[in-house]
Design an enzyme around this catalytic site. Structure first.
Site, PDB file in Angstrom:
ATOM      1  N   ASN A   1       0.860  -1.186   0.000  1.00 32.35           N
ATOM      2  CA  ASN A   1       0.000   0.000   0.000  1.00 32.35           C
ATOM      3  C   ASN A   1       0.901   1.241   0.000  1.00 32.35           C
ATOM      4  O   ASN A   1       1.671   1.447   0.946  1.00 32.35           O
ATOM      5  CB  ASN A   1      -0.899  -0.026   1.242  1.00 32.35           C
ATOM      6  CG  ASN A   1      -1.833   1.169   1.291  1.00 32.35           C
ATOM      7  OD1 ASN A   1      -1.404   2.299   1.101  1.00 32.35           O
ATOM      8  ND2 ASN A   1      -3.105   0.940   1.540  1.00 32.35           N
TER       9      ASN A   1
ATOM     10  N   HIS B   1       1.079   6.265   1.643  1.00 36.37           N
ATOM     11  CA  HIS B   1       1.972   7.182   2.378  1.00 36.37           C
ATOM     12  C   HIS B   1       2.944   7.912   1.448  1.00 36.37           C
ATOM     13  O   HIS B   1       3.424   8.992   1.780  1.00 36.37           O
ATOM     14  CB  HIS B   1       2.796   6.411   3.417  1.00 36.37           C
ATOM     15  CG  HIS B   1       2.038   6.096   4.683  1.00 36.37           C
ATOM     16  ND1 HIS B   1       0.691   6.248   4.832  1.00 36.37           N
ATOM     17  CD2 HIS B   1       2.492   5.621   5.874  1.00 36.37           C
ATOM     18  CE1 HIS B   1       0.336   5.878   6.052  1.00 36.37           C
ATOM     19  NE2 HIS B   1       1.410   5.492   6.704  1.00 36.37           N
TER      20      HIS B   1
ATOM     21  N   HIS C   1      -5.544   3.568  -1.817  1.00 38.58           N
ATOM     22  CA  HIS C   1      -6.884   3.900  -1.356  1.00 38.58           C
ATOM     23  C   HIS C   1      -7.218   5.294  -1.878  1.00 38.58           C
ATOM     24  O   HIS C   1      -6.598   6.277  -1.480  1.00 38.58           O
ATOM     25  CB  HIS C   1      -6.900   3.876   0.185  1.00 38.58           C
ATOM     26  CG  HIS C   1      -8.247   4.110   0.785  1.00 38.58           C
ATOM     27  ND1 HIS C   1      -8.471   4.024   2.137  1.00 38.58           N
ATOM     28  CD2 HIS C   1      -9.449   4.431   0.231  1.00 38.58           C
ATOM     29  CE1 HIS C   1      -9.751   4.281   2.383  1.00 38.58           C
ATOM     30  NE2 HIS C   1     -10.355   4.548   1.243  1.00 38.58           N
TER      31      HIS C   1
ATOM     32  N   ARG D   1      -9.410   7.984  -1.453  1.00 46.56           N
ATOM     33  CA  ARG D   1     -10.411   8.420  -0.471  1.00 46.56           C
ATOM     34  C   ARG D   1     -11.286   9.512  -1.044  1.00 46.56           C
ATOM     35  O   ARG D   1     -10.865  10.277  -1.911  1.00 46.56           O
ATOM     36  CB  ARG D   1      -9.715   8.937   0.797  1.00 46.56           C
ATOM     37  CG  ARG D   1      -8.933   7.883   1.549  1.00 46.56           C
ATOM     38  CD  ARG D   1      -8.417   8.466   2.849  1.00 46.56           C
ATOM     39  NE  ARG D   1      -9.505   8.658   3.779  1.00 46.56           N
ATOM     40  CZ  ARG D   1      -9.798   7.838   4.784  1.00 46.56           C
ATOM     41  NH1 ARG D   1      -9.040   6.783   5.007  1.00 46.56           N
ATOM     42  NH2 ARG D   1     -10.808   8.072   5.568  1.00 46.56           N
TER      43      ARG D   1
ATOM     44  N   ARG E   1      -7.131  12.876   0.234  1.00 46.11           N
ATOM     45  CA  ARG E   1      -6.074  13.413   1.111  1.00 46.11           C
ATOM     46  C   ARG E   1      -4.681  12.928   0.708  1.00 46.11           C
ATOM     47  O   ARG E   1      -3.700  13.567   1.023  1.00 46.11           O
ATOM     48  CB  ARG E   1      -6.345  13.095   2.576  1.00 46.11           C
ATOM     49  CG  ARG E   1      -6.204  11.634   2.926  1.00 46.11           C
ATOM     50  CD  ARG E   1      -6.236  11.423   4.425  1.00 46.11           C
ATOM     51  NE  ARG E   1      -7.568  11.543   4.964  1.00 46.11           N
ATOM     52  CZ  ARG E   1      -7.990  10.897   6.056  1.00 46.11           C
ATOM     53  NH1 ARG E   1      -7.151  10.120   6.709  1.00 46.11           N
ATOM     54  NH2 ARG E   1      -9.209  11.032   6.494  1.00 46.11           N
TER      55      ARG E   1
ATOM     56  N   GLU F   1      -8.522   0.353  -3.212  1.00 43.94           N
ATOM     57  CA  GLU F   1      -9.396   0.397  -2.036  1.00 43.94           C
ATOM     58  C   GLU F   1     -10.308   1.603  -2.190  1.00 43.94           C
ATOM     59  O   GLU F   1      -9.840   2.702  -2.522  1.00 43.94           O
ATOM     60  CB  GLU F   1      -8.566   0.560  -0.758  1.00 43.94           C
ATOM     61  CG  GLU F   1      -7.672  -0.608  -0.442  1.00 43.94           C
ATOM     62  CD  GLU F   1      -6.788  -0.313   0.762  1.00 43.94           C
ATOM     63  OE1 GLU F   1      -6.883   0.791   1.329  1.00 43.94           O
ATOM     64  OE2 GLU F   1      -5.992  -1.171   1.114  1.00 43.94           O
TER      65      GLU F   1
ATOM     66  N   THR G   1      -8.313   3.603   7.995  1.00 42.68           N
ATOM     67  CA  THR G   1      -9.560   2.838   8.027  1.00 42.68           C
ATOM     68  C   THR G   1      -9.703   2.135   9.375  1.00 42.68           C
ATOM     69  O   THR G   1      -8.913   1.267   9.715  1.00 42.68           O
ATOM     70  CB  THR G   1      -9.573   1.798   6.882  1.00 42.68           C
ATOM     71  OG1 THR G   1      -9.065   2.437   5.717  1.00 42.68           O
ATOM     72  CG2 THR G   1     -10.964   1.298   6.619  1.00 42.68           C
TER      73      THR G   1
ATOM     74  N   GLU H   1     -11.000  -9.364   2.877  1.00 43.07           N
ATOM     75  CA  GLU H   1      -9.738  -8.917   3.466  1.00 43.07           C
ATOM     76  C   GLU H   1     -10.012  -8.747   4.951  1.00 43.07           C
ATOM     77  O   GLU H   1     -10.823  -7.899   5.354  1.00 43.07           O
ATOM     78  CB  GLU H   1      -9.233  -7.616   2.845  1.00 43.07           C
ATOM     79  CG  GLU H   1      -7.917  -7.192   3.520  1.00 43.07           C
ATOM     80  CD  GLU H   1      -7.138  -6.125   2.777  1.00 43.07           C
ATOM     81  OE1 GLU H   1      -7.159  -6.121   1.530  1.00 43.07           O
ATOM     82  OE2 GLU H   1      -6.513  -5.292   3.457  1.00 43.07           O
TER      83      GLU H   1
ATOM     84  N   HIS I   1      -3.863  -4.451   7.627  1.00 43.79           N
ATOM     85  CA  HIS I   1      -3.998  -3.350   8.576  1.00 43.79           C
ATOM     86  C   HIS I   1      -3.182  -3.560   9.830  1.00 43.79           C
ATOM     87  O   HIS I   1      -3.460  -4.455  10.615  1.00 43.79           O
ATOM     88  CB  HIS I   1      -5.450  -3.034   8.958  1.00 43.79           C
ATOM     89  CG  HIS I   1      -5.631  -1.551   9.165  1.00 43.79           C
ATOM     90  ND1 HIS I   1      -5.134  -0.904  10.263  1.00 43.79           N
ATOM     91  CD2 HIS I   1      -6.171  -0.597   8.378  1.00 43.79           C
ATOM     92  CE1 HIS I   1      -5.392   0.386  10.136  1.00 43.79           C
ATOM     93  NE2 HIS I   1      -6.007   0.608   9.002  1.00 43.79           N
TER      94      HIS I   1
HETATM   95  N1  PXP Z   1      -5.862  -2.908   3.872  1.00 46.14           N
HETATM   96  C1  PXP Z   1      -6.800  -1.934   3.952  1.00 46.14           C
HETATM   97  C2  PXP Z   1      -8.170  -2.245   3.492  1.00 46.14           C
HETATM   98  C3  PXP Z   1      -6.470  -0.647   4.427  1.00 46.14           C
HETATM   99  O1  PXP Z   1      -7.414   0.303   4.510  1.00 46.14           O
HETATM  100  C4  PXP Z   1      -5.126  -0.391   4.810  1.00 46.14           C
HETATM  101  C5  PXP Z   1      -4.742   0.987   5.281  1.00 46.14           C
HETATM  102  O2  PXP Z   1      -4.887   1.898   4.247  1.00 46.14           O
HETATM  103  C6  PXP Z   1      -4.194  -1.432   4.691  1.00 46.14           C
HETATM  104  C7  PXP Z   1      -4.585  -2.682   4.239  1.00 46.14           C
HETATM  105  C8  PXP Z   1      -2.753  -1.224   5.062  1.00 46.14           C
HETATM  106  O3  PXP Z   1      -2.625  -0.984   6.413  1.00 46.14           O
HETATM  107  P1  PXP Z   1      -1.221  -0.538   7.008  1.00 46.14           P
HETATM  108  O4  PXP Z   1      -0.875   0.763   6.356  1.00 46.14           O
HETATM  109  O5  PXP Z   1      -1.480  -0.409   8.457  1.00 46.14           O
HETATM  110  O6  PXP Z   1      -0.235  -1.606   6.662  1.00 46.14           O
END
Ligand code: PXP
Length: 256
Positions: free
Chosen positions: A11, A14, A47, A49, A53, A74, A105, A155, A202
């Site tokens: 992901n 960031h 993601h 959003r 953001r 996402e 999330t 997921e 997550h």
């Molecule tokens: N899966 C989903 C559905 C998420 O919303 C997120 C956070 O954006 C992640 C995975 C990744 O989580 P993390 O950044 O804590 O590894």
């Protein structure tokens, strides 16, 4: 151990967050995604959003055109997002709940409350050839409901387990982590029985991912097929990449 390797979706939200902080042209989202692919990522996850953001519409378009691995988008279960996804054509859409003020999330989808809306989104996305996963709490009821709503995968939200492994529940943390890992296992095993793919994400870090990755189903096959991980990887990248970045800047100053 099953011969089939588990997949890692990185992901990269960031990366976009860093760019948005200053509105600079860097870091480049596609460059970041290609580095992840080179390092073994089998999927790039972003993601988009509602408040835009971090990831922007254009980022998703660039990734779709430029990456070779799977693209996992996402998104909220809304008409506008379904329309966008159909236009871009990611390999996967992961439907997630979205609250404006949240840092990230915070929980799984409220499936019962939003069943009709989610089912409509799942159907529309699948009709467009996009596979759909539902981001849910690791509970048996939610897995059954996801199957009923037509999802290809669940997921499992591992936030509570991960928080517990990091001491987030004080003295109870060890017990909570064990209980949560069992919930994840039970939910995954049910998913497997129902013929639905099992993903997880997550809060994972480099340690707490190991027990989750080692979970097996009844047939001694690895249970979780895919992990989507962002925060820990980008945080680690800042540490392991800092020395090189400083060297490059110093050299730009002393040897312009
Ligand atoms: N899966 C989903 C559905 C998420 O919303 C997120 C956070 O954006 C992640 C995975 C990744 O989580 P993390 O950044 O804590 O590894």
């Amino acid at each position: 151990m099953s011969a089939e390797l588990q997949r890692l979706g990185v992901n990269i939200d960031h990366i976009a967050t860093l760019r948005q902080l200053r509105g600079t042209p860097y870091p480049d989202i596609l460059e970041a995604a290609l580095i992840c692919e080179r390092a073994g990522a089998t999927q790039i996850t972003v993601h988009l959003r509602e408040d835009r953001r971090h990831i922007q519409d254009d980022d998703v378009k660039k990734l779709r055109a430029g990456i070779k691995s799977s693209l996992n988008l996402e998104m909220a279960a809304s008409d506008a997002m379904v329309k966008f996804a159909k236009r871009i054509g990611p390999d996967w859409c992961c439907l997630v709940p979205e609250k404006r003020q949240e840092l990230t999330t915070e929980g799984g989808l409220a499936l019962e409350k939003n069943a009709k809306r989610i089912a409509l989104c799942v159907t529309a996305l699948k009709k467009a050839g996009i596979r759909v996963s539902l981001f849910i709490e690791p509970g048996l009821k939610a897995v059954r409901m996801s199957r009923r709503l037509g999802a290809d995968a669940v997921e499992l939200h591992t936030g509570r387990y991960c928080l517990a492994t990091q001491g987030g529940f004080g003295k109870r943390s060890g017990a909570v982590a064990a209980k949560e890992l069992k919930r994840i296992r039970d939910a995954g095993i049910l998913g497997r029985k129902l013929g639905i793919h099992v993903h997880a994400g997550h809060g994972f870090d480099f340690e707490n991912v190991r027990p989750a990755a080692a979970l097996m189903d009844d047939k001694k096959k690895t249970l979780i097929e895919e992990f989507n991980i962002g925060h820990a990887i980008v945080c680690r990248a800042a540490i392991v990449g800092l020395e090189r970045a400083v060297r490059e800047m110093y050299s730009a100053i002393v040897a312009p």
